[in-house]
Design an enzyme around this catalytic site. Structure first.
Site, PDB file in Angstrom:
ATOM      1  N   ASP A   1       0.778  -1.110  -0.078  1.00 37.97           N
ATOM      2  CA  ASP A   1      -0.095   0.163  -0.135  1.00 37.97           C
ATOM      3  C   ASP A   1       0.964   1.251   0.129  1.00 37.97           C
ATOM      4  O   ASP A   1       1.713   1.331   0.795  1.00 37.97           O
ATOM      5  CB  ASP A   1      -0.888   0.047   1.224  1.00 37.97           C
ATOM      6  CG  ASP A   1      -2.160   1.029   1.425  1.00 37.97           C
ATOM      7  OD1 ASP A   1      -2.437   1.520   0.328  1.00 37.97           O
ATOM      8  OD2 ASP A   1      -2.565   1.144   2.313  1.00 37.97           O
TER       9      ASP A   1
ATOM     10  N   HIS B   1      -9.583   5.032  -2.419  1.00 38.03           N
ATOM     11  CA  HIS B   1      -8.736   4.948  -1.134  1.00 38.03           C
ATOM     12  C   HIS B   1      -9.587   5.834  -0.132  1.00 38.03           C
ATOM     13  O   HIS B   1     -10.321   6.246  -0.508  1.00 38.03           O
ATOM     14  CB  HIS B   1      -7.443   5.755  -1.487  1.00 38.03           C
ATOM     15  CG  HIS B   1      -6.237   4.839  -1.919  1.00 38.03           C
ATOM     16  ND1 HIS B   1      -5.265   4.473  -1.354  1.00 38.03           N
ATOM     17  CD2 HIS B   1      -6.335   4.121  -3.076  1.00 38.03           C
ATOM     18  CE1 HIS B   1      -4.528   3.707  -1.964  1.00 38.03           C
ATOM     19  NE2 HIS B   1      -5.039   3.605  -3.199  1.00 38.03           N
ATOM     20  N   GLY B   2      -9.204   5.814   1.105  1.00 39.30           N
ATOM     21  CA  GLY B   2      -9.821   6.520   2.307  1.00 39.30           C
ATOM     22  C   GLY B   2     -11.335   6.102   2.277  1.00 39.30           C
ATOM     23  O   GLY B   2     -12.328   6.994   2.307  1.00 39.30           O
TER      24      GLY B   2
ATOM     25  N   SER C   1     -13.001   3.926   4.187  1.00 42.69           N
ATOM     26  CA  SER C   1     -13.739   3.504   5.373  1.00 42.69           C
ATOM     27  C   SER C   1     -15.048   4.256   5.538  1.00 42.69           C
ATOM     28  O   SER C   1     -15.297   5.339   5.126  1.00 42.69           O
ATOM     29  CB  SER C   1     -12.775   3.611   6.739  1.00 42.69           C
ATOM     30  OG  SER C   1     -12.085   2.645   6.758  1.00 42.69           O
TER      31      SER C   1
ATOM     32  N   ASP D   1      -9.396   0.484   6.056  1.00 41.03           N
ATOM     33  CA  ASP D   1      -8.261   0.309   7.299  1.00 41.03           C
ATOM     34  C   ASP D   1      -8.843   0.895   8.561  1.00 41.03           C
ATOM     35  O   ASP D   1      -9.118   0.119   9.665  1.00 41.03           O
ATOM     36  CB  ASP D   1      -7.067   1.029   7.065  1.00 41.03           C
ATOM     37  CG  ASP D   1      -6.141   0.778   8.205  1.00 41.03           C
ATOM     38  OD1 ASP D   1      -6.279  -0.374   9.052  1.00 41.03           O
ATOM     39  OD2 ASP D   1      -4.764   1.210   8.015  1.00 41.03           O
TER      40      ASP D   1
HETATM   41 ZN   LIG Z   1      -4.456   5.005   0.383  1.00 38.88          ZN
END
Ligand SMILES: [Zn+2]
Length: 349
Positions: free
Chosen positions: A83, A223-224, A226, A268
């Site tokens: 990542d 991404h980001g 969550s 994450d």
């Molecule tokens: Zn990321």
């Protein structure tokens, strides 16, 4: 099953019209939680390690844990992904360890903080693509810059500062030959993504859809992503935590993304919240306990629950048995003879 190419996993996801969660791993309990969820839901899965994770756990410990996961779960396709690689060297070292996929995040300079120029991004990403494809390894690139900071990586600031330009996304995909493309649509790393439930003014799903229209066959990455659900925040705060009120990316927006070319979704923060909440609960309710297993076991179970839920929501559940792993050597051949295309299909504006 041996570790599989992320390209194969994403190509299959595109065929099946579903997304695949990419879950971060730092330790044994996390990989166990991910694999139990994958087994429970019969899901192919991407496990990923940040530079911070590789430092925290040490490369060999972490990689052997993933190998154990592959050995213990022969029926589950697993891709092992770096990542946010910050440099050619980081990606090279992951490939040499046996990772089947790397992200070269050339949207930032090597310090992992300063936005890079388009030319710099293209140059370093292309270099990684050449090295990786020769070895059958998948590459994810990033165009535009995510907001926030995680594991010391990120430009900080709002997710709206460097939204991806669709024309640049096309050019980037053509120039680099990446297998998957991370785009910036207003999301940020970490727990504090949005100050209220995001609408189109801060979460630019229209930009994602515009990019998908131009690059209909390119695997897009969120991404980001969550969702930072309130119930997970509440458990932490109920047992002495001090999280400020915050919003993540609603699952229905991710599902809209999946209908528009998103094949990899990074999660994450939700797992971090689940783990921390479960541990706080044990500490608060049974302060006499001191055996780490007394709180690591519920923490692992809490994470498994979140991961299984995301796998179902992203649509990857039930797809573990759809295909056989193609060896990494075969994948390398595919890149060489052109049967695995590295040139995107580009639709007219
Ligand atoms: Zn990321």
């Amino acid at each position: 099953m041996p570790l599989v190419s992320m390209r194969q996993l994403l190509d299959e996801a595109a065929k099946g019209g579903y997304g695949v969660g990419a879950f971060n791993v730092n330790d044994m309990e996390q990989i166990q939680a991910i694999m139990s969820a994958a087994k429970e839901t019969r899901s192919p899965v991407i496990v990923q390690a940040s530079r911070g994770a590789r430092q925290f756990a040490q490369d060999l410990y972490l990689f052997k844990l993933i190998q154990a996961a592959a050995e213990l779960n022969p029926e589950i396709p697993i891709a092992m992904h770096q990542d946010h690689g910050n440099s050619f060297e980081t990606c090279k070292s992951a490939i040499e360890l046996g990772y089947t996929s790397v992200m070269m995040d050339g949207s930032l300079k090597e310090d992992g903080k300063t936005p890079a120029s388009f030319a710099e991004n293209v140059a370093v990403t292309k270099k990684v693509v050449e090295f990786a494809h020769d070895r059958g390894v998948t590459v994810e690139g990033e165009i535009g810059v995510l907001g926030g900071v995680e594991d010391g990586h990120g430009a900080g600031g709002s997710g709206l500062d460097h939204i991806t330009d669709p024309d640049q996304a096309v050019e980037f995909a053509e120039l680099t030959g990446v297998d998957a493309l991370a785009i910036a649509i207003g999301t940020s790393h970490g727990a504090y993504k949005f100050t209220k439930k995001p609408d189109g003014s801060v979460l630019k799903m229209d930009v994602l859809i515009a990019i998908h229209k131009r690059l209909p066959n390119t695997h897009l990455v969120m991404h980001g992503s969550s969702s930072v659900p309130k119930d997970l925040q509440d458990v932490i705060n109920q047992y002495g935590g001090k999280l400020k009120e915050t919003w993540g990316v609603p699952v229905e927006e991710i599902q809209l993304g999946i209908r528009n070319g998103v094949r990899k979704i990074n999660v994450d923060t939700d797992n971090r919240l689940a783990i921390t909440g479960a541990i706080r609960k044990v500490f608060a309710e049974t302060p006499e306990k001191f055996d780490p297993r007394d709180y690591l076991k519920p923490a692992r179970e809490a994470m498994q629950k979140v991961v299984a839920q995301r796998m179902t929501q992203f649509g990857q559940a039930g797809h573990a048995g759809d295909y056989k792993a193609v060896s990494i050597a075969e994948i390398a051949k595919g890149y060489k003879d052109g049967s695995l295309s590295t040139q995107p299909l580009v639709a007219a504006k």
